[in-house]
Design an enzyme around this catalytic site. Structure first.
Site, PDB file in Angstrom:
ATOM      1  N   GLN A  34      18.633  -5.930   0.752  1.00  0.00           N
ATOM      2  CA  GLN A  34      17.696  -4.832   0.559  1.00  0.00           C
ATOM      3  C   GLN A  34      18.057  -4.015  -0.668  1.00  0.00           C
ATOM      4  O   GLN A  34      17.196  -3.620  -1.456  1.00  0.00           O
ATOM      5  CB  GLN A  34      17.700  -3.928   1.793  1.00  0.00           C
ATOM      6  CG  GLN A  34      16.693  -2.804   1.731  1.00  0.00           C
ATOM      7  CD  GLN A  34      15.281  -3.315   1.623  1.00  0.00           C
ATOM      8  OE1 GLN A  34      14.825  -4.087   2.445  1.00  0.00           O
ATOM      9  NE2 GLN A  34      14.573  -2.902   0.586  1.00  0.00           N
ATOM     10  N   GLU A  86      11.088   0.447   7.452  1.00  0.00           N
ATOM     11  CA  GLU A  86      10.199  -0.641   7.023  1.00  0.00           C
ATOM     12  C   GLU A  86      10.649  -1.953   7.679  1.00  0.00           C
ATOM     13  O   GLU A  86       9.851  -2.667   8.279  1.00  0.00           O
ATOM     14  CB  GLU A  86      10.256  -0.764   5.498  1.00  0.00           C
ATOM     15  CG  GLU A  86       9.433  -1.922   4.954  1.00  0.00           C
ATOM     16  CD  GLU A  86       9.692  -2.162   3.483  1.00  0.00           C
ATOM     17  OE1 GLU A  86       8.891  -2.902   2.859  1.00  0.00           O
ATOM     18  OE2 GLU A  86      10.687  -1.653   2.932  1.00  0.00           O
ATOM     19  N   HIS A  87      11.925  -2.290   7.533  1.00  0.00           N
ATOM     20  CA  HIS A  87      12.517  -3.470   8.170  1.00  0.00           C
ATOM     21  C   HIS A  87      13.574  -3.014   9.167  1.00  0.00           C
ATOM     22  O   HIS A  87      14.396  -2.157   8.834  1.00  0.00           O
ATOM     23  CB  HIS A  87      13.202  -4.377   7.140  1.00  0.00           C
ATOM     24  CG  HIS A  87      12.331  -4.791   6.004  1.00  0.00           C
ATOM     25  ND1 HIS A  87      12.321  -4.118   4.785  1.00  0.00           N
ATOM     26  CD2 HIS A  87      11.447  -5.814   5.879  1.00  0.00           C
ATOM     27  CE1 HIS A  87      11.465  -4.715   3.970  1.00  0.00           C
ATOM     28  NE2 HIS A  87      10.916  -5.744   4.609  1.00  0.00           N
ATOM     29  N   HIS A 115      16.762  -4.757  -4.237  1.00  0.00           N
ATOM     30  CA  HIS A 115      15.353  -4.565  -4.593  1.00  0.00           C
ATOM     31  C   HIS A 115      15.206  -3.579  -5.743  1.00  0.00           C
ATOM     32  O   HIS A 115      14.440  -3.806  -6.681  1.00  0.00           O
ATOM     33  CB  HIS A 115      14.560  -4.050  -3.391  1.00  0.00           C
ATOM     34  CG  HIS A 115      13.885  -5.127  -2.611  1.00  0.00           C
ATOM     35  ND1 HIS A 115      12.942  -5.956  -3.144  1.00  0.00           N
ATOM     36  CD2 HIS A 115      14.020  -5.503  -1.322  1.00  0.00           C
ATOM     37  CE1 HIS A 115      12.521  -6.808  -2.235  1.00  0.00           C
ATOM     38  NE2 HIS A 115      13.158  -6.554  -1.110  1.00  0.00           N
ATOM     39  N   ASP A 158      10.647 -11.982   4.542  1.00  0.00           N
ATOM     40  CA  ASP A 158      10.227 -11.743   3.160  1.00  0.00           C
ATOM     41  C   ASP A 158       9.575 -12.975   2.547  1.00  0.00           C
ATOM     42  O   ASP A 158       8.754 -12.854   1.634  1.00  0.00           O
ATOM     43  CB  ASP A 158      11.435 -11.335   2.305  1.00  0.00           C
ATOM     44  CG  ASP A 158      11.762  -9.857   2.431  1.00  0.00           C
ATOM     45  OD1 ASP A 158      10.975  -9.122   3.058  1.00  0.00           O
ATOM     46  OD2 ASP A 158      12.806  -9.438   1.896  1.00  0.00           O
ATOM     47  N   HIS A 195     -31.987  15.281  17.357  1.00  0.00           N
ATOM     48  CA  HIS A 195     -31.312  14.225  18.115  1.00  0.00           C
ATOM     49  C   HIS A 195     -31.962  14.085  19.507  1.00  0.00           C
ATOM     50  O   HIS A 195     -32.209  12.975  19.984  1.00  0.00           O
ATOM     51  CB  HIS A 195     -29.827  14.554  18.283  1.00  0.00           C
ATOM     52  CG  HIS A 195     -28.998  14.292  17.061  1.00  0.00           C
ATOM     53  ND1 HIS A 195     -29.180  14.963  15.887  1.00  0.00           N
ATOM     54  CD2 HIS A 195     -27.977  13.405  16.850  1.00  0.00           C
ATOM     55  CE1 HIS A 195     -28.299  14.525  14.994  1.00  0.00           C
ATOM     56  NE2 HIS A 195     -27.555  13.577  15.555  1.00  0.00           N
TER      57      HIS A 195
END
Length: 432
Positions: free
Chosen positions: A255, A322-323, A258, A356, A415
């Site tokens: 990670q 996220e993960h 990245h 991934d 209506h």
């Protein structure tokens, strides 16, 4: 990485708060580029490509010749890997198809939903420090399954004016309609507004740096839908005495590489494992080609020691990663208690890398705590649900009076009248 031992629960929210990105410095730059692209189309895109990507382009569209050339520049092994990943992604997302069921809510009142694909979608695939051809598969495959008529892809070229060949091969495998050489804010603007070459799309998908994210949020205010708000990528690993330190360290580093603003978090119940992971991080970090990037990311990261796995999963739910990798002995039990996460990886062998690339799940996920409210990209991301209803005369008798009463009490006489006319008509027929 910071080491934090046994933090009190009242500090968890502050502990898991991400660094805030200042948008004020970006806004004027982003808005200026977007307005230029809106007014000047292709000419503006080419100008910004020369300024930011350092390439002078005669045309921003990738040609059929370039697509064919890419086939010869990608190894057979990589092509086979792309096909395998595509098959798995396709298989998983195909099972997400919506089947609308007709529901009779009252006698004579039938309601149902129909799923319709978004007709034209735009995909943004970063080039940057790593060509993310996997993202092409993740974004284009469900778009194709959903039935999107046009799938437009923008990605930055290199200094020779070429798109990475693996991106082009992946695009062909996944069924992308058109590809354009445009990166950053100018790419988002081109898809949001349309240019002489790039069609205007109805929804934009894909990750990017802080400028891309700011541009997506800006165009989403008035011009086009986006997949989700997002920030830097992140992982949380929950580990215990049974976990392997080398695996855990590798997951944290996968990670961290990245980007410098990515975040890796370890939550563990074991002091011994914490120390072993720290040593493994140092050893494995020295072997990484992207060491400098990973080092900066680890400075934003932390290892947290907690009393038990119950505390670990509760802390993770506050963080909303996220993960989420759960590699404890009781991972099946903890999995039942996951409330907030983008994508979850269970057991010793389910590394984030699997998701991934090739397991089949989507890797375009909510970051920066947005997993509290957002899902990752899935088949529904490319569809709209249109509701239908059909009323018979029996349906008017069933709900007509309720509609009249509610409309009258909201003081919406128009209506009420629309229903009253039908009630009278049905009553006349009944009384004949």
């Amino acid at each position: 990485m910071r080491i934090i031992r046994y933090p009190a629960r009242e500090t968890w929210e502050e502990l898991t708060r991400r660094p805030q990105m200042s948008m004020s410095d970006l806004t004027s730059v982003v808005c200026g580029v977007l307005e230029d692209v809106r007014k000047n189309g292709d000419e503006a895109v080419k100008r910004y490509e020369e300024k930011f990507d350092h390439v002078a382009l005669s045309s921003i569209k990738v040609s059929d010749k370039e697509m064919d050339e890419a086939e010869h520049l990608v190894s057979d092994e990589l092509k086979e890997s792309l096909r395998q990943a595509h098959y798995n992604i396709h298989t998983f997302h195909e099972k997400q198809r919506f089947s609308g069921e007709k529901v009779e809510t009252q006698p004579g009142v039938t309601c149902w939903q129909k799923s319709m694909a978004i007709e034209r979608v735009g995909l943004y695939v970063p080039g940057g420090t790593a060509p993310l051809f996997s993202t092409v598969l993740m974004l284009a495959t469900p778009a194709k399954i959903a039935g999107c008529n046009e799938i437009v892809l923008c990605t930055p070229p290199n200094r020779e004016g070429k798109v990475h060949p693996a991106i082009l091969v992946a695009a062909r495998i996944a069924g992308v309609s058109q590809i354009f050489k445009a990166g950053g804010v100018q790419a988002i603007g081109a898809m949001a507004y349309g240019t002489e070459s790039v069609p205007k799309v109805y929804k934009i998908f894909g990750p990017g740096n802080q400028f891309v994210m700011a541009a997506k949020q800006q165009v989403s205010l008035h011009d086009v839908a986006i997949d989700m708000p997002a920030g830097p990528s992140e992982v949380c690993v929950i580990a215990d005495e049974s976990s392997r330190a080398d695996f855990v360290a590798a997951d944290l580093l996968s990670q961290a590489e990245h980007g410098p603003d990515s975040q890796s978090v370890l939550i563990t119940t074991s002091e011994r494992l914490l120390q072993e992971v720290a040593r493994e991080l140092e050893r494995q970090l020295n072997l990484l080609p992207r060491r400098e990037i990973a080092e900066k990311s680890l400075a934003n990261s932390m290892m947290i020691l907690v009393h038990d796995t119950t505390d670990a999963i509760h802390l993770s739910n506050v963080y909303a990663p996220e993960h989420l990798i759960i590699c404890t002995a009781d991972y099946e039990h903890l999995a039942d208690h996951v409330v907030n996460a983008g994508s979850v990886f269970l057991g010793q062998y389910a590394c984030e890398s699997a998701g991934d690339y090739a397991s089949g799940t989507n890797h375009t996920l909510p970051t920066h705590g947005y997993a509290l409210a957002y899902s990752g990209v899935n088949l529904d991301s490319y569809c709209r649900k249109i509701t239908f209803q059909h009323l018979t005369e029996e349906g008017i008798r069933s709900i007509g009076r309720a509609v009249e009463v509610m409309a009258e009490n909201e003081q919406l006489d128009g209506h009420k009248n629309a229903m009253t006319l039908r009630v009278r008509d049905v009553n006349k027929k009944t009384n004949k």
